[in-house]
Design a protein around this motif. Structure first.
Motif, PDB file in Angstrom:
ATOM      1  N   ASP A 333       0.929  -1.443  -0.655  1.00 48.92           N
ATOM      2  CA  ASP A 333       0.558  -0.091  -0.433  1.00 48.92           C
ATOM      3  C   ASP A 333       1.124   1.058   0.332  1.00 48.92           C
ATOM      4  OD1 ASP A 333      -2.601  -1.089  -0.434  1.00 48.92           O
ATOM      5  OD2 ASP A 333      -2.327  -2.159   1.932  1.00 48.92           O
ATOM      6  N   ASN A 334       2.118   1.454   0.098  1.00 48.17           N
ATOM      7  CA  ASN A 334       2.765   2.172   0.447  1.00 48.17           C
ATOM      8  C   ASN A 334       4.069   3.014  -1.030  1.00 48.17           C
ATOM      9  OD1 ASN A 334       4.150   0.430   0.991  1.00 48.17           O
ATOM     10  ND2 ASN A 334       5.148   1.233   3.428  1.00 48.17           N
ATOM     11  N   GLY A 335       3.929   2.244  -1.515  1.00 55.17           N
ATOM     12  CA  GLY A 335       4.811   2.344  -2.847  1.00 55.17           C
ATOM     13  C   GLY A 335       4.876   3.610  -3.174  1.00 55.17           C
ATOM     14  N   GLY A 336       5.838   4.545  -3.137  1.00 49.84           N
ATOM     15  CA  GLY A 336       5.846   5.865  -3.592  1.00 49.84           C
ATOM     16  C   GLY A 336       5.636   6.167  -5.103  1.00 49.84           C
ATOM     17  N   ASN A 337       6.179   5.341  -5.498  1.00 42.90           N
ATOM     18  CA  ASN A 337       6.135   5.041  -7.119  1.00 42.90           C
ATOM     19  C   ASN A 337       6.304   3.523  -7.753  1.00 42.90           C
ATOM     20  OD1 ASN A 337       9.303   4.596  -7.345  1.00 42.90           O
ATOM     21  ND2 ASN A 337       9.827   6.549  -6.470  1.00 42.90           N
ATOM     22  N   LEU A 338       6.111   3.598  -8.860  1.00 40.87           N
ATOM     23  CA  LEU A 338       5.469   2.445  -9.723  1.00 40.87           C
ATOM     24  C   LEU A 338       7.464   1.943  -9.271  1.00 40.87           C
ATOM     25  CD1 LEU A 338       3.975   0.711 -11.570  1.00 40.87           C
ATOM     26  CD2 LEU A 338       5.680   1.547 -13.524  1.00 40.87           C
ATOM     27  N   ASP A 340       8.894   1.552  -6.710  1.00 43.09           N
ATOM     28  CA  ASP A 340       8.924   0.870  -5.815  1.00 43.09           C
ATOM     29  C   ASP A 340       8.459   0.140  -4.848  1.00 43.09           C
ATOM     30  OD1 ASP A 340      10.296   1.676  -3.028  1.00 43.09           O
ATOM     31  OD2 ASP A 340       8.436   2.674  -2.647  1.00 43.09           O
ATOM     32  N   LEU A 341       6.458   0.643  -6.020  1.00 44.41           N
ATOM     33  CA  LEU A 341       5.794  -0.642  -5.442  1.00 44.41           C
ATOM     34  C   LEU A 341       5.618  -2.341  -6.492  1.00 44.41           C
ATOM     35  CD1 LEU A 341       2.985  -1.384  -5.683  1.00 44.41           C
ATOM     36  CD2 LEU A 341       2.365  -0.502  -7.806  1.00 44.41           C
ATOM     37  N   TYR A 342       7.102  -2.175  -7.597  1.00 41.88           N
ATOM     38  CA  TYR A 342       7.448  -3.390  -7.622  1.00 41.88           C
ATOM     39  C   TYR A 342       8.214  -4.028  -6.950  1.00 41.88           C
ATOM     40  CZ  TYR A 342       6.480  -2.521 -12.670  1.00 41.88           C
ATOM     41  OH  TYR A 342       5.636  -1.488 -13.980  1.00 41.88           O
ATOM     42  N   HIS A 343       9.553  -3.240  -6.284  1.00 46.10           N
ATOM     43  CA  HIS A 343      10.648  -3.512  -5.345  1.00 46.10           C
ATOM     44  C   HIS A 343       9.512  -3.695  -3.973  1.00 46.10           C
ATOM     45  CE1 HIS A 343      13.375  -2.980  -2.054  1.00 46.10           C
ATOM     46  NE2 HIS A 343      14.019  -3.359  -2.882  1.00 46.10           N
ATOM     47  N   GLN A 344       9.061  -3.540  -3.536  1.00 46.60           N
ATOM     48  CA  GLN A 344       8.718  -3.373  -1.944  1.00 46.60           C
ATOM     49  C   GLN A 344       7.744  -4.826  -2.097  1.00 46.60           C
ATOM     50  OE1 GLN A 344       7.068  -1.028   0.779  1.00 46.60           O
ATOM     51  NE2 GLN A 344       8.328   0.474  -0.484  1.00 46.60           N
ATOM     52  N   SER A 345       6.651  -4.968  -3.470  1.00 43.52           N
ATOM     53  CA  SER A 345       6.090  -6.371  -3.368  1.00 43.52           C
ATOM     54  C   SER A 345       6.804  -7.594  -3.915  1.00 43.52           C
ATOM     55  CB  SER A 345       5.018  -5.462  -4.830  1.00 43.52           C
ATOM     56  OG  SER A 345       3.965  -4.965  -5.315  1.00 43.52           O
ATOM     57  N   ARG A 346       7.490  -7.437  -4.242  1.00 40.08           N
ATOM     58  CA  ARG A 346       8.271  -8.528  -4.137  1.00 40.08           C
ATOM     59  C   ARG A 346       9.269  -8.897  -3.442  1.00 40.08           C
ATOM     60  NH1 ARG A 346       9.095 -10.172 -10.023  1.00 40.08           N
ATOM     61  NH2 ARG A 346      11.380 -11.027 -10.246  1.00 40.08           N
TER      62      ARG A 346
END
Length: 484
Positions: A333-338, A340-346
């Motif tokens: 829920d807290n990905g700052g950009n695309l 970051d979303l990829y990195h944190q989700s994985r």
């Protein structure tokens, strides 16, 4: 004795004579799951409401006197990397903990046509990456023969469920030994078909050039019936082989007179002495039935593990790139950009073993390393296949142990990936060659099951099943059950 100790034909005869109902048999499965699975941990998701409703529909069919499907009324558990419409499919990963597919895998559709009853989805190593079922992100599976030991992996839930009597049969997937090794550890029958014989459509991919779906059963005859139901060409799978499917059950003649068996010396070096003794005794049984065996060499066996982990990890790196937190699966829920979303989700969705293989595969495919690692591993794979091709010019089957040891204690190897990988040293060459192999119980070592691996020519599952069935008919190892 439980209902699952009956043969398929015995169950079908009792269905027809109204001595048993499908509701009775499905109820037996859920009773055993409630009684045992808190200790074993084979299931991740149960399908009880739909399974009982389907059982009632099949009982209505019995009343009408209609013909029965090949696997009519048999409770089946399905490894949780095969998609099932409307039933959660997780691959034992937090990444897919909320994933409900909108279609069935081809094998699941075929099981429905054969009128088996899906009782639930089975635990596994995350994304099928592991050899002990300790890499599940939910909970490990325990071996029904000794709850302090692993059931093998990645199809540990599939093997443990059959051994514990929690399903009549199950489906697993085998990339480098993930059906055969847990079958050996749990004292059941596990069959990896020829690559391309069974459709991979709807199987969440680990290594696409190696993955193959197959049955885990309590005896060889059931394996023949299950393979009959799921084998065949599928236009939805570009690697599906358009070959004629014989009657596998008709192949179970018990006749192995004159059969030529090759025993690779590499498969008998460095294995547990009690495992070796059980395998040699099994060869003596086949010899007494008229088969002949000779020791041979598969000289490139020593390179199989290294080549496999480069190739499988490279394909995993590519296949798992689709899990990005955008299209399906868990998203932070807290990905700052695309990015970051990829990195944190994985980072949060994948477990440590999956990350390890992604990193290894990405490295071997990267610029400057592709030729040195991936391409060289592909060349080694060709040499390993040639070893098998040359041996099969003079022999009908190749036989050896399925695994170098019996099941090891939980936690003993989880922090030592290299030792864990070496547990598949006897199954990996078969997967690289793409040929069929079956593990059948052949004895015990200190109270734990030992598996005999029977390897055949491409698309010659009939011979593999015939040899295994002949051996099984003259031994009682497959009749032994763990005392849970």
């Amino acid at each position: 004795m439980t209902l699952f100790d009956l043969t398929l034909q015995e169950l079908h005869n009792q269905f027809r004579s109204k001595e048993l109902s499908v509701t009775d048999v499905v109820g037996e499965a859920f009773a055993k799951i409630r009684e045992r699975d808190e200790r074993v941990g084979a299931y991740l998701t149960l399908n009880e409401e739909e399974a009982r409703a389907q059982a009632a529909r099949l009982d209505d069919k019995l009343v009408q006197g209609d013909s029965l499907g090949l696997l009519f009324g048999l409770p089946v558990g399905i490894k949780d990397n095969m998609v099932t419409e409307g039933l959660r499919t997780t691959c034992a990963s937090q990444f897919l903990s909320n994933y409900n597919p909108i279609y069935d895998a081809t094998v699941v559709s075929k099981l429905k046509l054969a009128e088996s009853v899906n009782v639930g989805k089975l635990n596994m190593d995350e994304f099928a990456m592991g050899g002990s079922n300790e890499n599940s992100s939910f909970h490990p599976v325990r071996n029904p023969w000794d709850l302090s030991r692993v059931p093998g992996g990645s199809s540990g839930g599939s093997a443990a469920a059959v051994a514990a009597g929690e399903a009549y049969f199950t489906l697993g997937s085998d990339t480098g030994g993930s059906i055969r090794q847990p079958a050996s550890y749990c004292g059941v029958v596990g069959l990896k078909p020829t690559y391309g014989l069974v459709s991979r459509y709807g199987l969440v991919a680990f290594a696409s050039s190696l993955d193959q779906i197959g049955p885990i059963t309590k005896n060889v005859e059931d394996a023949a019936y299950a393979l009959q139901a799921i084998a065949g060409y599928d236009p939805k799978d570009s690697t599906s082989a358009n070959v004629e499917i014989p009657s596998y059950v008709s192949a179970l003649t018990g006749d192995v007179k004159g059969l030529r068996i090759a025993v690779p010396k590499e498969y008998l070096d460095g294995i547990d002495p009690q495992v070796k003794a059980a395998v040699l005794e099994a060869l003596r049984v086949l010899e007494s039935l008229g088969a002949v065996w000779e020791e041979v060499s598969l000289p490139h066996t020593e390179y199989a593990v290294a080549a496999y982990y480069l190739l499988a990890s490279s394909e995993a790196s590519s296949n798992l790139s689709r899990f990005d937190g955008v299209r399906y699966g868990v998203r932070v829920d807290n990905g700052g950009n695309l990015l970051d979303l990829y990195h944190q989700s994985r980072s949060q969705g994948f477990g440590s073993e999956v990350k390890r293989r992604i990193m290894l595969g990405t490295y071997s495919l990267s610029s400057g390393y592709y030729d040195a690692y991936y391409l060289k591993a592909q060349k080694v794979r060709t040499l390993i296949k040639q070893d098998f091709d040359q041996t099969f010019q003079n022999y009908d089957v190749i036989i050896g142990p399925t695994a170098p040891t019996t099941a090891f204690p939980l936690g003993s190897q989880v922090d030592d990936p290299l030792t864990m990988y070496l547990n598949d040293i006897l199954t990996i060459p078969v997967s690289l060659a793409g040929v069929p192999a079956l593990s059948v119980p052949c004895g015990f070592a200190e109270g734990l099951p030992v598996g005999l691996q029977i390897i055949g020519k491409a698309f010659d599952e009939s011979t593999v099943l015939r040899v295994a069935h002949a051996f099984e008919a003259h031994t009682d190892h497959h009749k032994q059950r763990p005392s849970l």
